[in-house]
Design a protein around this motif. Structure first.
Motif, PDB file in Angstrom:
ATOM      1  N   ASP A 253       0.854  -1.273   0.044  1.00  0.00           N
ATOM      2  CA  ASP A 253       0.148   0.103  -0.186  1.00  0.00           C
ATOM      3  C   ASP A 253       0.811   1.215  -0.073  1.00  0.00           C
ATOM      4  O   ASP A 253       2.168   1.122  -0.054  1.00  0.00           O
ATOM      5  CB  ASP A 253      -0.966  -0.181   1.278  1.00  0.00           C
ATOM      6  CG  ASP A 253      -0.266   0.191   2.720  1.00  0.00           C
ATOM      7  OD1 ASP A 253       0.977   0.331   2.641  1.00  0.00           O
ATOM      8  OD2 ASP A 253      -1.127  -0.123   3.313  1.00  0.00           O
TER       9      ASP A 253
ATOM     10  N   ARG B 157       2.930  -1.209   3.416  1.00  0.00           N
ATOM     11  CA  ARG B 157       2.808  -2.341   4.013  1.00  0.00           C
ATOM     12  C   ARG B 157       2.482  -3.336   2.895  1.00  0.00           C
ATOM     13  O   ARG B 157       1.910  -3.048   1.914  1.00  0.00           O
ATOM     14  CB  ARG B 157       1.761  -2.161   5.057  1.00  0.00           C
ATOM     15  CG  ARG B 157       2.030  -1.266   6.163  1.00  0.00           C
ATOM     16  CD  ARG B 157       1.006  -0.597   7.186  1.00  0.00           C
ATOM     17  NE  ARG B 157      -0.117   0.132   6.169  1.00  0.00           N
ATOM     18  CZ  ARG B 157      -1.198   0.712   6.696  1.00  0.00           C
ATOM     19  NH1 ARG B 157      -1.309   0.592   8.136  1.00  0.00           N
ATOM     20  NH2 ARG B 157      -2.033   1.489   5.863  1.00  0.00           N
TER      21      ARG B 157
ATOM     22  N   VAL C  95       0.263  -6.294   1.270  1.00  0.00           N
ATOM     23  CA  VAL C  95      -1.117  -6.532   1.254  1.00  0.00           C
ATOM     24  C   VAL C  95      -1.081  -7.857   0.389  1.00  0.00           C
ATOM     25  O   VAL C  95      -0.237  -7.868  -0.589  1.00  0.00           O
ATOM     26  CB  VAL C  95      -1.931  -5.387   0.433  1.00  0.00           C
ATOM     27  CG1 VAL C  95      -3.454  -5.869   0.079  1.00  0.00           C
ATOM     28  CG2 VAL C  95      -1.937  -4.063   1.190  1.00  0.00           C
TER      29      VAL C  95
ATOM     30  N   ARG D 132      -3.255  -7.403   5.503  1.00  0.00           N
ATOM     31  CA  ARG D 132      -2.259  -6.447   5.483  1.00  0.00           C
ATOM     32  C   ARG D 132      -1.238  -6.841   6.542  1.00  0.00           C
ATOM     33  O   ARG D 132      -1.584  -7.066   7.771  1.00  0.00           O
ATOM     34  CB  ARG D 132      -2.812  -5.100   5.764  1.00  0.00           C
ATOM     35  CG  ARG D 132      -1.760  -4.071   5.722  1.00  0.00           C
ATOM     36  CD  ARG D 132      -2.536  -2.518   5.858  1.00  0.00           C
ATOM     37  NE  ARG D 132      -3.104  -2.316   7.151  1.00  0.00           N
ATOM     38  CZ  ARG D 132      -4.250  -1.690   7.401  1.00  0.00           C
ATOM     39  NH1 ARG D 132      -4.832  -1.029   6.625  1.00  0.00           N
ATOM     40  NH2 ARG D 132      -4.636  -1.761   8.449  1.00  0.00           N
TER      41      ARG D 132
END
Length: 344
Positions: free
Chosen positions: A116, A120, A122, A133
Protein backbone atom coordinates in the motif's frame (compact mmCIF):
# COMPACT_ATOMS: atom_id res chain seq x y z
CA UNK A 1 68.53 -25.66 -8.19
CA UNK A 2 69.21 -22.01 -8.97
CA UNK A 3 66.77 -19.42 -7.67
CA UNK A 4 65.79 -18.32 -11.18
CA UNK A 5 65.06 -21.93 -12.19
CA UNK A 6 63.04 -22.54 -9.02
CA UNK A 7 60.97 -19.37 -9.55
CA UNK A 8 60.33 -20.34 -13.15
CA UNK A 9 59.15 -23.83 -12.19
CA UNK A 10 57.05 -22.46 -9.33
CA UNK A 11 55.48 -19.86 -11.58
CA UNK A 12 54.68 -22.52 -14.16
CA UNK A 13 53.09 -24.75 -11.51
CA UNK A 14 51.06 -21.85 -10.14
CA UNK A 15 49.86 -20.96 -13.62
CA UNK A 16 48.82 -24.57 -14.22
CA UNK A 17 46.93 -24.67 -10.93
CA UNK A 18 45.28 -21.34 -11.65
CA UNK A 19 44.12 -22.37 -15.12
CA UNK A 20 43.15 -25.96 -14.36
CA UNK A 21 39.87 -25.19 -12.53
CA UNK A 22 38.84 -22.83 -15.33
CA UNK A 23 39.63 -25.54 -17.89
CA UNK A 24 37.58 -28.10 -15.99
CA UNK A 25 34.73 -25.63 -15.75
CA UNK A 26 34.72 -24.69 -19.42
CA UNK A 27 31.81 -27.01 -20.18
CA UNK A 28 29.71 -25.41 -17.47
CA UNK A 29 30.73 -21.91 -18.49
CA UNK A 30 29.85 -22.66 -22.08
CA UNK A 31 26.51 -24.15 -21.06
CA UNK A 32 25.49 -20.97 -19.23
CA UNK A 33 26.99 -18.55 -21.74
CA UNK A 34 24.69 -15.84 -23.09
CA UNK A 35 25.73 -13.89 -26.15
CA UNK A 36 24.75 -10.22 -26.00
CA UNK A 37 22.23 -9.03 -26.90
CA UNK A 38 20.31 -11.84 -25.21
CA UNK A 39 18.02 -13.44 -27.84
CA UNK A 40 15.52 -14.12 -25.04
CA UNK A 41 14.65 -10.40 -25.19
CA UNK A 42 12.93 -9.98 -28.55
CA UNK A 43 12.10 -6.69 -30.25
CA UNK A 44 8.94 -7.15 -32.30
CA UNK A 45 8.08 -3.49 -32.87
CA UNK A 46 10.73 -0.71 -33.07
CA UNK A 47 8.98 0.96 -30.12
CA UNK A 48 10.35 -1.76 -27.84
CA UNK A 49 13.99 -1.31 -28.88
CA UNK A 50 14.62 1.50 -26.40
CA UNK A 51 13.56 -0.73 -23.50
CA UNK A 52 16.05 -3.51 -24.26
CA UNK A 53 19.42 -3.21 -22.52
CA UNK A 54 21.90 -4.62 -25.03
CA UNK A 55 24.31 -6.07 -22.46
CA UNK A 56 21.73 -7.38 -19.97
CA UNK A 57 20.59 -11.01 -19.94
CA UNK A 58 17.69 -12.90 -18.42
CA UNK A 59 18.89 -14.45 -15.16
CA UNK A 60 17.42 -17.36 -13.26
CA UNK A 61 17.65 -16.31 -9.62
CA UNK A 62 16.00 -19.33 -8.00
CA UNK A 63 14.31 -22.61 -8.74
CA UNK A 64 12.57 -24.98 -6.36
CA UNK A 65 9.03 -23.66 -6.12
CA UNK A 66 5.97 -25.61 -7.23
CA UNK A 67 4.03 -22.61 -8.56
CA UNK A 68 5.68 -19.23 -8.07
CA UNK A 69 3.39 -16.20 -7.93
CA UNK A 70 2.83 -12.75 -6.49
CA UNK A 71 6.26 -11.04 -6.65
CA UNK A 72 6.48 -7.72 -4.77
CA UNK A 73 9.56 -5.53 -4.36
CA UNK A 74 10.70 -3.99 -1.05
CA UNK A 75 13.26 -1.37 -2.02
CA UNK A 76 13.77 -0.22 1.55
CA UNK A 77 15.02 -3.70 2.42
CA UNK A 78 16.48 -4.59 -0.99
CA UNK A 79 14.52 -7.82 -1.22
CA UNK A 80 11.71 -9.42 -3.19
CA UNK A 81 8.88 -11.45 -1.71
CA UNK A 82 7.03 -14.02 -3.78
CA UNK A 83 4.51 -16.79 -3.17
CA UNK A 84 5.05 -20.53 -3.60
CA UNK A 85 1.38 -21.40 -3.42
CA UNK A 86 1.29 -25.25 -3.32
CA UNK A 87 4.11 -25.31 -0.76
CA UNK A 88 2.07 -22.95 1.43
CA UNK A 89 4.89 -20.48 1.92
CA UNK A 90 6.16 -17.06 0.96
CA UNK A 91 9.81 -16.76 -0.06
CA UNK A 92 12.27 -13.89 0.23
CA UNK A 93 15.04 -13.23 -2.31
CA UNK A 94 17.81 -10.92 -1.08
CA UNK A 95 19.46 -8.56 -3.55
CA UNK A 96 22.47 -8.26 -1.24
CA UNK A 97 23.29 -11.97 -1.08
CA UNK A 98 21.23 -13.62 -3.82
CA UNK A 99 19.93 -16.06 -1.22
CA UNK A 100 16.35 -17.25 -0.94
CA UNK A 101 14.83 -17.90 2.48
CA UNK A 102 11.38 -18.61 3.85
CA UNK A 103 9.61 -15.38 4.80
CA UNK A 104 6.31 -16.89 5.98
CA UNK A 105 5.21 -20.49 6.47
CA UNK A 106 2.44 -21.39 6.51
CA UNK A 107 1.26 -18.56 4.32
CA UNK A 108 -2.38 -19.65 4.04
CA UNK A 109 -1.59 -20.56 0.43
CA UNK A 110 -1.09 -16.88 -0.40
CA UNK A 111 -1.14 -15.77 -4.03
CA UNK A 112 -0.97 -12.12 -5.11
CA UNK A 113 0.91 -9.46 -3.15
CA UNK A 114 1.47 -5.73 -3.36
CA UNK A 115 2.29 -2.80 -1.08
CA UNK A 116 0.00 0.00 0.00
CA UNK A 117 1.05 3.64 -0.11
CA UNK A 118 2.44 3.34 3.42
CA UNK A 119 4.69 0.48 2.30
CA UNK A 120 2.81 -2.29 4.07
CA UNK A 121 2.40 -5.73 2.52
CA UNK A 122 -1.09 -6.54 1.20
CA UNK A 123 -1.73 -10.21 0.46
CA UNK A 124 -4.41 -12.38 -1.13
CA UNK A 125 -4.82 -15.65 0.78
CA UNK A 126 -6.44 -18.68 -0.81
CA UNK A 127 -6.87 -20.90 2.23
CA UNK A 128 -8.44 -18.34 4.54
CA UNK A 129 -10.27 -16.71 1.62
CA UNK A 130 -9.28 -13.23 2.68
CA UNK A 131 -7.20 -10.13 1.93
CA UNK A 132 -4.75 -9.17 4.67
CA UNK A 133 -2.28 -6.42 5.51
CA UNK A 134 0.98 -7.04 7.33
CA UNK A 135 1.63 -4.19 9.76
CA UNK A 136 5.03 -2.69 10.51
CA UNK A 137 5.35 -4.83 13.64
CA UNK A 138 4.55 -8.04 11.73
CA UNK A 139 1.00 -8.46 12.96
CA UNK A 140 -1.62 -9.32 10.36
CA UNK A 141 -4.82 -7.33 9.88
CA UNK A 142 -7.74 -8.90 8.02
CA UNK A 143 -8.99 -6.33 5.53
CA UNK A 144 -11.79 -8.37 3.97
CA UNK A 145 -12.95 -11.97 4.05
CA UNK A 146 -16.68 -11.67 3.34
CA UNK A 147 -19.06 -9.78 1.11
CA UNK A 148 -22.73 -9.47 1.98
CA UNK A 149 -22.27 -12.08 4.73
CA UNK A 150 -20.82 -14.64 2.31
CA UNK A 151 -17.26 -15.91 2.21
CA UNK A 152 -14.99 -14.65 -0.53
CA UNK A 153 -13.93 -17.36 -2.97
CA UNK A 154 -10.12 -17.17 -2.94
CA UNK A 155 -8.68 -13.69 -3.58
CA UNK A 156 -6.05 -13.83 -6.30
CA UNK A 157 -4.37 -10.57 -7.31
CA UNK A 158 -4.34 -7.10 -5.79
CA UNK A 159 -3.36 -3.49 -6.51
CA UNK A 160 -3.62 -0.29 -4.48
CA UNK A 161 -4.89 3.03 -5.83
CA UNK A 162 -3.26 6.32 -4.82
CA UNK A 163 -6.33 7.10 -2.69
CA UNK A 164 -5.54 4.03 -0.58
CA UNK A 165 -8.34 1.84 -1.93
CA UNK A 166 -7.52 -1.81 -2.51
CA UNK A 167 -8.71 -3.44 -5.74
CA UNK A 168 -8.57 -7.22 -5.95
CA UNK A 169 -9.81 -10.13 -8.04
CA UNK A 170 -11.59 -13.18 -6.62
CA UNK A 171 -11.79 -15.95 -9.26
CA UNK A 172 -11.74 -18.79 -6.74
CA UNK A 173 -8.87 -20.97 -7.94
CA UNK A 174 -7.90 -21.70 -4.34
CA UNK A 175 -11.18 -23.53 -3.63
CA UNK A 176 -11.41 -25.43 -6.92
CA UNK A 177 -8.69 -27.93 -5.96
CA UNK A 178 -6.81 -28.94 -2.82
CA UNK A 179 -3.46 -28.19 -4.48
CA UNK A 180 -3.55 -24.43 -3.84
CA UNK A 181 -5.91 -24.30 -0.88
CA UNK A 182 -8.88 -26.37 0.19
CA UNK A 183 -11.67 -27.45 -2.10
CA UNK A 184 -14.95 -25.77 -1.17
CA UNK A 185 -18.18 -24.49 -2.62
CA UNK A 186 -18.43 -21.06 -4.19
CA UNK A 187 -20.62 -18.67 -2.21
CA UNK A 188 -20.13 -15.65 -4.47
CA UNK A 189 -19.67 -14.99 -8.18
CA UNK A 190 -16.16 -14.38 -9.46
CA UNK A 191 -15.89 -10.61 -8.98
CA UNK A 192 -13.42 -7.76 -8.83
CA UNK A 193 -13.80 -5.64 -5.70
CA UNK A 194 -12.82 -2.18 -4.54
CA UNK A 195 -12.24 -1.95 -0.79
CA UNK A 196 -11.85 1.26 1.18
CA UNK A 197 -9.67 0.14 4.11
CA UNK A 198 -10.55 3.27 6.10
CA UNK A 199 -14.30 2.61 6.13
CA UNK A 200 -14.35 -1.11 5.37
CA UNK A 201 -16.82 -0.46 2.56
CA UNK A 202 -16.50 -2.84 -0.39
CA UNK A 203 -18.14 -2.63 -3.81
CA UNK A 204 -18.18 -4.92 -6.82
CA UNK A 205 -16.58 -3.12 -9.75
CA UNK A 206 -16.58 -6.02 -12.26
CA UNK A 207 -19.01 -8.93 -12.27
CA UNK A 208 -19.08 -10.08 -15.90
CA UNK A 209 -15.85 -12.10 -16.11
CA UNK A 210 -15.45 -15.86 -15.86
CA UNK A 211 -12.17 -15.81 -13.92
CA UNK A 212 -10.89 -12.26 -13.26
CA UNK A 213 -7.22 -12.51 -12.42
CA UNK A 214 -4.29 -10.09 -12.82
CA UNK A 215 -4.95 -6.37 -12.70
CA UNK A 216 -3.02 -3.11 -12.87
CA UNK A 217 -3.65 0.61 -13.21
CA UNK A 218 -2.26 2.77 -15.97
CA UNK A 219 0.33 5.31 -14.71
CA UNK A 220 -2.30 8.07 -14.50
CA UNK A 221 -4.83 5.68 -12.92
CA UNK A 222 -7.40 6.59 -15.57
CA UNK A 223 -7.51 2.99 -16.80
CA UNK A 224 -7.62 -0.40 -15.13
CA UNK A 225 -6.45 -3.50 -17.00
CA UNK A 226 -7.89 -6.86 -15.94
CA UNK A 227 -7.03 -10.36 -17.16
CA UNK A 228 -9.74 -12.98 -17.58
CA UNK A 229 -8.18 -16.46 -17.33
CA UNK A 230 -11.43 -18.35 -17.67
CA UNK A 231 -11.73 -21.10 -20.27
CA UNK A 232 -13.40 -19.74 -23.43
CA UNK A 233 -16.79 -21.26 -24.21
CA UNK A 234 -15.99 -21.40 -27.92
CA UNK A 235 -12.68 -21.97 -29.67
CA UNK A 236 -13.01 -18.62 -31.43
CA UNK A 237 -13.52 -16.68 -28.19
CA UNK A 238 -10.59 -14.53 -27.01
CA UNK A 239 -8.38 -15.06 -23.98
CA UNK A 240 -8.64 -11.45 -23.00
CA UNK A 241 -6.89 -8.71 -21.20
CA UNK A 242 -9.64 -6.11 -20.86
CA UNK A 243 -9.35 -2.41 -20.12
CA UNK A 244 -11.80 -0.14 -18.33
CA UNK A 245 -12.05 3.60 -17.77
CA UNK A 246 -11.81 4.52 -14.08
CA UNK A 247 -14.49 7.02 -13.05
CA UNK A 248 -13.83 9.24 -10.01
CA UNK A 249 -11.44 6.59 -8.72
CA UNK A 250 -14.31 4.42 -7.52
CA UNK A 251 -16.02 2.70 -10.44
CA UNK A 252 -15.39 1.42 -13.95
CA UNK A 253 -17.08 1.95 -17.30
CA UNK A 254 -16.57 1.24 -20.99
CA UNK A 255 -15.01 -2.20 -20.58
CA UNK A 256 -13.45 -3.43 -23.81
CA UNK A 257 -10.94 -5.87 -25.20
CA UNK A 258 -7.37 -4.62 -24.92
CA UNK A 259 -5.58 -7.68 -26.34
CA UNK A 260 -6.35 -11.32 -27.08
CA UNK A 261 -3.70 -13.61 -25.58
CA UNK A 262 -4.79 -16.71 -27.55
CA UNK A 263 -3.48 -19.35 -28.13
CA UNK A 264 -2.07 -19.03 -24.61
CA UNK A 265 -3.12 -16.91 -21.68
CA UNK A 266 -2.05 -14.01 -19.52
CA UNK A 267 -2.02 -13.94 -15.71
CA UNK A 268 -0.27 -11.14 -13.81
CA UNK A 269 0.24 -7.74 -15.47
CA UNK A 270 2.11 -4.50 -14.73
CA UNK A 271 2.35 -1.09 -16.38
CA UNK A 272 5.53 0.89 -16.90
CA UNK A 273 5.77 4.67 -16.69
CA UNK A 274 5.17 5.00 -20.45
CA UNK A 275 1.86 3.14 -20.18
CA UNK A 276 3.04 -0.11 -21.77
CA UNK A 277 1.47 -3.28 -20.34
CA UNK A 278 3.90 -6.06 -19.40
CA UNK A 279 1.96 -9.30 -19.29
CA UNK A 280 2.86 -12.73 -17.98
CA UNK A 281 2.34 -15.29 -20.73
CA UNK A 282 2.06 -19.06 -20.76
CA UNK A 283 0.31 -22.28 -21.57
CA UNK A 284 1.27 -22.18 -25.25
CA UNK A 285 4.79 -23.62 -25.26
CA UNK A 286 8.14 -22.45 -26.55
CA UNK A 287 8.07 -19.11 -28.29
CA UNK A 288 5.07 -17.96 -26.27
CA UNK A 289 5.96 -18.54 -22.62
CA UNK A 290 7.45 -15.61 -20.74
CA UNK A 291 6.41 -11.95 -20.88
CA UNK A 292 4.59 -10.12 -23.69
CA UNK A 293 4.82 -6.34 -23.81
CA UNK A 294 2.00 -4.27 -25.30
CA UNK A 295 2.00 -0.60 -26.23
CA UNK A 296 -0.92 1.52 -24.95
CA UNK A 297 -2.65 0.99 -28.31
CA UNK A 298 -2.61 -2.78 -27.77
CA UNK A 299 0.15 -3.61 -30.26
CA UNK A 300 2.56 -6.38 -29.27
CA UNK A 301 5.97 -4.68 -29.26
CA UNK A 302 8.26 -7.11 -27.44
CA UNK A 303 8.70 -10.47 -25.76
CA UNK A 304 10.89 -11.89 -23.04
CA UNK A 305 11.15 -15.61 -23.64
CA UNK A 306 11.32 -18.00 -20.68
CA UNK A 307 11.54 -21.80 -20.60
CA UNK A 308 8.59 -21.92 -18.19
CA UNK A 309 5.07 -20.53 -18.07
CA UNK A 310 5.15 -17.12 -16.39
CA UNK A 311 2.51 -16.43 -13.74
CA UNK A 312 3.28 -12.93 -12.52
CA UNK A 313 5.83 -10.14 -12.57
CA UNK A 314 6.82 -6.84 -11.03
CA UNK A 315 9.39 -4.10 -11.43
CA UNK A 316 12.00 -3.59 -8.75
CA UNK A 317 15.60 -2.76 -8.01
CA UNK A 318 16.97 0.58 -6.88
CA UNK A 319 15.79 2.29 -10.08
CA UNK A 320 12.64 0.18 -10.65
CA UNK A 321 14.18 -0.97 -13.90
CA UNK A 322 14.64 -4.64 -13.06
CA UNK A 323 11.79 -6.91 -14.13
CA UNK A 324 11.20 -9.87 -11.81
CA UNK A 325 9.25 -12.81 -13.23
CA UNK A 326 7.67 -15.59 -11.19
CA UNK A 327 7.50 -18.47 -13.64
CA UNK A 328 6.26 -21.93 -12.64
CA UNK A 329 9.09 -23.36 -10.50
CA UNK A 330 11.51 -20.45 -10.82
CA UNK A 331 12.21 -16.77 -10.31
CA UNK A 332 13.81 -14.84 -13.18
CA UNK A 333 14.96 -11.26 -13.64
CA UNK A 334 16.21 -8.97 -16.40
CA UNK A 335 17.25 -5.33 -16.46
CA UNK A 336 15.26 -3.17 -18.88
CA UNK A 337 15.23 0.52 -19.75
CA UNK A 338 11.67 0.88 -18.45
CA UNK A 339 10.49 1.74 -14.96
CA UNK A 340 7.47 0.30 -13.18
CA UNK A 341 4.52 2.56 -12.51
CA UNK A 342 3.52 0.99 -9.19
CA UNK A 343 4.21 3.03 -6.03
CA UNK A 344 6.04 2.33 -3.78
Amino acid sequence: MQRRTFMSVAAGAATALAWKPWTLAQGQVQKNLVVYPDPAVEVIDPRFAKYRVINAAVERLYTGARWAEGPVWFGDGRYLLFSDIPNNRMLRWSEDTGEVSVFRSPSNYCNGNCRDRQGRLVTCEHDTRRVTRTEYDGTITVLMDRYQDKKLNAPNDVVVHSDGAIWFSDPGYGIMLNYEGHKAAFELPANVYRLDPKTGEATVVVSDMDKPNGLCFSPDEKKLYIVDTGTPKHSSDPRPIRVYDVVDGVRLKNGRLFVNMAPGSSDGIRCDMDGNVWSAAGWAGEGFNGVHVFAPDGALIGKIHLPETCANLCFGGAKKNRLFMAASQSLYAVYVEAQGAQIP
